[in-house]
Design an enzyme around this catalytic site. Sequence first.
Site, short mmCIF file in Angstrom:
data_model
loop_
_atom_site.label_atom_id
_atom_site.label_comp_id
_atom_site.label_asym_id
_atom_site.label_seq_id
_atom_site.Cartn_x
_atom_site.Cartn_y
_atom_site.Cartn_z
N SER A 62 0.76 -1.03 -0.08
CA SER A 62 0.15 -0.25 -0.71
C SER A 62 0.50 0.90 -0.29
CB SER A 62 -0.84 0.01 1.68
OG SER A 62 -2.13 -1.02 0.83
N LYS A 65 0.34 3.41 -2.80
CA LYS A 65 -0.69 5.01 -2.43
C LYS A 65 0.03 6.06 -2.02
CE LYS A 65 -4.64 1.81 -0.28
NZ LYS A 65 -4.38 0.49 -0.23
N SER A 122 -6.49 3.45 3.98
CA SER A 122 -5.85 2.56 3.27
C SER A 122 -6.44 2.13 2.40
CB SER A 122 -4.25 2.02 3.68
OG SER A 122 -3.37 1.64 2.78
N LYS A 227 2.80 6.58 4.95
CA LYS A 227 2.29 5.26 4.35
C LYS A 227 3.23 4.18 4.92
CE LYS A 227 -1.52 3.97 2.99
NZ LYS A 227 -1.70 3.16 2.91
#
Length: 384
Positions: A62, A65, A122, A227
Amino acid sequence: HRRLSAMKGLIRLLLLLGLSASAHAQLPTPPQIEASSYVLYDFASQQVLADFNSMQRVEPASITKIMTAYVAFDELARGHVTLDDQVLISEKAWRTEGSRTFVEVGKHVRFEDLLMGSIVQSGNDATVAIAEHIAGDEAVFAQLMNKHAARLGMKGTHYENATGLPAAEHYTTAYDVALLSHALIRDFPEDYRRFSEREFSFGHRGVIRQQNRNLLLEMDPGTDGIKTGHTEAAGFCLAASSVREGRRLISVVMGTDGPRSRARASKALLDYGFRFYENVALFGADKPVLRLRAWKGDATELPVGVAQTVTLSLPRGTADRLDVQPTVVGPVIAPIAAGQTLGSVTLSVDGKTLRTVPLTALQPLAKGSLFTQLVDTVRLWLNI
């Protein structure tokens, strides 16, 4: 014998002092981190302070992202989308597996809510909806991601989707994630603030509150992003950024064994960088490095320098060993335009080159009178 004994004692003392000074000057090694790769990156100097396998291709999970958000912020800046856009949720977005914001198929959701769902929660469903709204299709959106990656110099990265779900040709490196994180904060400082949000609530039938998975937001007061990521193949990953006393560092840790492990590893790297390195600002557009002899011009001297302030990250206590070596290519002969490159400046410490930057004219140099040009032509020919 007393004199010999005293001399031996003095020699031992000097050796001990020398060893002590040498040990004090030596930079401690980075902390031992159980991760498949990592990098510690200084925001201002853009220098790597510590790394391990930072160019090794890994699954980004993730952390992907971050690029999804970068593309979205760019589209917002260009006016192609707005935060108030009402986005129709497709069945594909609704069915996307993994972390969820819990958007519902057939419903309209504000673009800003989808952004928060993707960044804070997320949510893969929200992320696919963002991609479809911007590009019509997630695969087309991935093309935009790859174009930005190429422009930013992310040579070890290729995207196949917006979420980070496993795919054969979906990969990145710790170093590329640091480059992207730097660009995100530099290019979209206002939008970047969303990455510091601790939680986000969303729901059509009932509000669902979800926490940001970045535990470093709680552990380190200076951390304001960025993140997390996790898949079985990628392990637990974290790109983090922290500011202390006006200085920003970025850490990227890939492939740890748990959410607390990635947070502790990131904090250890950040602590190391803040403790053992300092930033030194050099030069500036109004600070000449040299005043060169000018020929055939309306002045006999031309100030040259560096167009912008140069920031270096140096081990603490080594700034006095910084060596500045300017190099000028050939004689300076009018006309010269302001900003014209006339050579370079090499910056090094203890023989190790840290940066080489262009040396440019800080002001224009116009041609002098015909007499001046003639005299200087003769002097140059006679080498005087």
